[in-house]
Design an enzyme around this catalytic site. Structure first.
Site, PDB file in Angstrom:
ATOM      1  N   HIS A   1       0.909   6.279   1.963  1.00  0.00           N
ATOM      2  CA  HIS A   1       1.665   6.985   2.613  1.00  0.00           C
ATOM      3  C   HIS A   1       2.768   7.643   2.090  1.00  0.00           C
ATOM      4  CE1 HIS A   1      -1.419   6.636   5.629  1.00  0.00           C
ATOM      5  NE2 HIS A   1      -0.907   5.468   5.708  1.00  0.00           N
TER       6      HIS A   1
ATOM      7  N   ARG B   1      -7.054  12.785   0.692  1.00  0.00           N
ATOM      8  CA  ARG B   1      -6.125  13.288   1.939  1.00  0.00           C
ATOM      9  C   ARG B   1      -4.501  12.874   1.221  1.00  0.00           C
ATOM     10  NH1 ARG B   1      -7.376  10.089   7.255  1.00  0.00           N
ATOM     11  NH2 ARG B   1      -9.580  11.232   6.752  1.00  0.00           N
TER      12      ARG B   1
ATOM     13  N   HIS C   1      -5.381   3.642  -1.702  1.00  0.00           N
ATOM     14  CA  HIS C   1      -6.951   4.077  -1.260  1.00  0.00           C
ATOM     15  C   HIS C   1      -7.233   5.457  -1.621  1.00  0.00           C
ATOM     16  CE1 HIS C   1      -9.761   4.223   2.831  1.00  0.00           C
ATOM     17  NE2 HIS C   1     -10.210   4.686   1.522  1.00  0.00           N
TER      18      HIS C   1
ATOM     19  N   ASN D   1       1.039  -1.302   0.000  1.00  0.00           N
ATOM     20  CA  ASN D   1      -0.154  -0.084   0.072  1.00  0.00           C
ATOM     21  C   ASN D   1       0.924   1.327  -0.008  1.00  0.00           C
ATOM     22  OD1 ASN D   1      -1.455   2.324   0.992  1.00  0.00           O
ATOM     23  ND2 ASN D   1      -2.984   0.785   1.582  1.00  0.00           N
TER      24      ASN D   1
ATOM     25  N   THR E   1      -8.418   3.485   8.472  1.00  0.00           N
ATOM     26  CA  THR E   1      -9.672   2.770   8.576  1.00  0.00           C
ATOM     27  C   THR E   1      -9.686   2.231   9.761  1.00  0.00           C
ATOM     28  OG1 THR E   1      -9.401   2.654   6.283  1.00  0.00           O
ATOM     29  CG2 THR E   1     -10.989   1.243   7.114  1.00  0.00           C
TER      30      THR E   1
ATOM     31  N   GLU F   1      -8.459   0.565  -3.122  1.00  0.00           N
ATOM     32  CA  GLU F   1      -9.425   0.626  -1.797  1.00  0.00           C
ATOM     33  C   GLU F   1     -10.455   1.909  -1.762  1.00  0.00           C
ATOM     34  OE1 GLU F   1      -7.064   1.066   1.546  1.00  0.00           O
ATOM     35  OE2 GLU F   1      -6.082  -0.891   1.475  1.00  0.00           O
TER      36      GLU F   1
ATOM     37  N   ARG G   1      -9.314   8.105  -0.950  1.00  0.00           N
ATOM     38  CA  ARG G   1     -10.424   8.428   0.037  1.00  0.00           C
ATOM     39  C   ARG G   1     -11.171   9.679  -0.681  1.00  0.00           C
ATOM     40  NH1 ARG G   1      -8.888   6.628   5.357  1.00  0.00           N
ATOM     41  NH2 ARG G   1     -10.357   7.675   6.106  1.00  0.00           N
TER      42      ARG G   1
ATOM     43  N   HIS H   1      -3.988  -4.375   7.584  1.00  0.00           N
ATOM     44  CA  HIS H   1      -4.026  -3.417   8.337  1.00  0.00           C
ATOM     45  C   HIS H   1      -3.164  -3.430   9.717  1.00  0.00           C
ATOM     46  CE1 HIS H   1      -5.404   0.442  10.349  1.00  0.00           C
ATOM     47  NE2 HIS H   1      -5.998   0.603   9.134  1.00  0.00           N
TER      48      HIS H   1
ATOM     49  N   GLU I   1     -11.237  -9.324   3.091  1.00  0.00           N
ATOM     50  CA  GLU I   1     -10.110  -8.868   3.884  1.00  0.00           C
ATOM     51  C   GLU I   1     -10.322  -8.701   5.171  1.00  0.00           C
ATOM     52  OE1 GLU I   1      -7.254  -6.144   1.783  1.00  0.00           O
ATOM     53  OE2 GLU I   1      -6.678  -5.515   3.830  1.00  0.00           O
TER      54      GLU I   1
HETATM   55  N1  PXP Z   1      -5.949  -3.081   4.096  1.00  0.00           N
HETATM   56  C1  PXP Z   1      -6.990  -2.030   4.074  1.00  0.00           C
HETATM   57  C2  PXP Z   1      -8.330  -2.510   3.656  1.00  0.00           C
HETATM   58  C3  PXP Z   1      -6.714  -0.806   4.544  1.00  0.00           C
HETATM   59  O1  PXP Z   1      -7.650   0.170   4.570  1.00  0.00           O
HETATM   60  C4  PXP Z   1      -5.285  -0.337   4.801  1.00  0.00           C
HETATM   61  C5  PXP Z   1      -5.031   0.864   5.211  1.00  0.00           C
HETATM   62  O2  PXP Z   1      -5.076   1.842   4.061  1.00  0.00           O
HETATM   63  C6  PXP Z   1      -4.338  -1.639   4.772  1.00  0.00           C
HETATM   64  C7  PXP Z   1      -4.662  -2.883   4.461  1.00  0.00           C
HETATM   65  C8  PXP Z   1      -2.746  -1.218   5.033  1.00  0.00           C
HETATM   66  O3  PXP Z   1      -2.950  -1.061   6.521  1.00  0.00           O
HETATM   67  P1  PXP Z   1      -1.379  -0.255   6.965  1.00  0.00           P
HETATM   68  O4  PXP Z   1      -1.068   0.839   6.148  1.00  0.00           O
HETATM   69  O5  PXP Z   1      -1.790  -0.196   8.270  1.00  0.00           O
HETATM   70  O6  PXP Z   1      -0.545  -1.399   6.615  1.00  0.00           O
END
Ligand code: PXP
Length: 253
Positions: A13, A52, A46, A10, A104, A73, A48, A198, A154
């Site tokens: 960030h 952001r 994601h 992901n 989330t 996402e 959003r 997550h 998931e």
């Molecule tokens: N899976 C989903 C559905 C999420 O919303 C997120 C965060 O955007 C992640 C995985 C990844 O989470 P993290 O960034 O905490 O590793």
């Protein structure tokens, strides 16, 4: 036989850091290419409602440039459905979204939104997008996911990771891990493909990677944060290695 375990990286960030200054650097699409070279099996982003981090332009570029599958996402809204149908990513993971949340916070209430989610799963499926629903490892939500015809769930690993980081490897973590173990089993019994993610870190990934029903982990924040110290290539490779170790151990156990 244990199935292979995919790693979805992901990149949200990277965009968070970029947006702190409003310019083009650092570029999340560059991070996606680097993740591919480091062994990622997919890229997750994601989009959003408040934009952001990831922008519409990022999704357009990722859709056009990536050779890896893109997992978008998104909230279950008409605006996001239109984006997904326009770009047709490999997969879309439907997540709950609250404007004021930092990340989330919990899973999607599938049971309470069956009508809306049946429509979303149907429209995305017709567009050729594989849909997953991001849910807590709760039997009621798993059964509802199957009832709305989602092919994938998931499982939210946030509560398990929070318990580990707050209290270490103790009873609270074990309770949350047991919920994930049961959730992954129920998903398989219901014929649902099972992903998880997550909050996962080097410290928490192995017990989740060892669950034989789980075929994909989506990990972001920790990898991007760790990249500050070791570089993104190294952080992804280390995560991949831990996942592979856990999987190999599970296969012989
Ligand atoms: N899976 C989903 C559905 C999420 O919303 C997120 C965060 O955007 C992640 C995985 C990844 O989470 P993290 O960034 O905490 O590793």
């Amino acid at each position: 036989m244990t199935q292979p375990l995919r790693l979805g990286v992901n990149i949200d960030h990277v965009a968070t850091i970029r947006n702190a200054r409003g310019g083009p650097h650092p570029d999340p699409v560059r991070a996606a290419h680097l993740a591919e070279r480091a062994g990622a099996d997919g890229i997750t982003a994601h989009l959003r409602e408040d934009r952001r981090h990831i922008s519409d332009g990022d999704i357009a570029r990722l859709s056009g440039e990536l050779s890896l599958p893109l997992n978008l996402e998104m909230a279950a809204t008409d605006e996001m459905l239109a984006v997904a149908v326009r770009h047709r990513p490999h997969a879309a993971c439907l997540v709950p979204e609250k404007r004021e949340e930092v990340t989330t916070e919990g899973g999607l209430d599938v049971d309470g939104q069956r009508e809306l989610l049946t429509r979303c799963v149907g429209e995305l499926g017709t567009a050729g997008v594989r849909v997953s629903l991001f849910i807590d490892p709760d039997p009621r939500q798993l059964e509802a996911a199957a009832a709305v015809s989602a092919p994938v769930v998931e499982l939210h690993t946030g509560a398990y990771c929070d318990a580990f980081h707050a209290h270490g490897d103790g009873a609270a973590m074990r309770r949350e891990l047991d919920r994930l173990i049961a959730g992954a089993r129920t998903a398989a019994e219901l014929g649902l493909e099972c992903h998880a993610g997550h909050g996962l870190t080097y410290g928490t990934v192995k017990p989740v990677a060892a669950l034989p029903q789980v075929v994909e982990l989506n990990i972001g924040h920790f990898l991007i944060g760790e990249a500050i110290f070791t570089g993104l290539d190294a952080s992804i490779r280390q995560m991949r290695a831990l996942m592979d170790e856990a999987r190999a151990g599970a296969a012989v156990a």
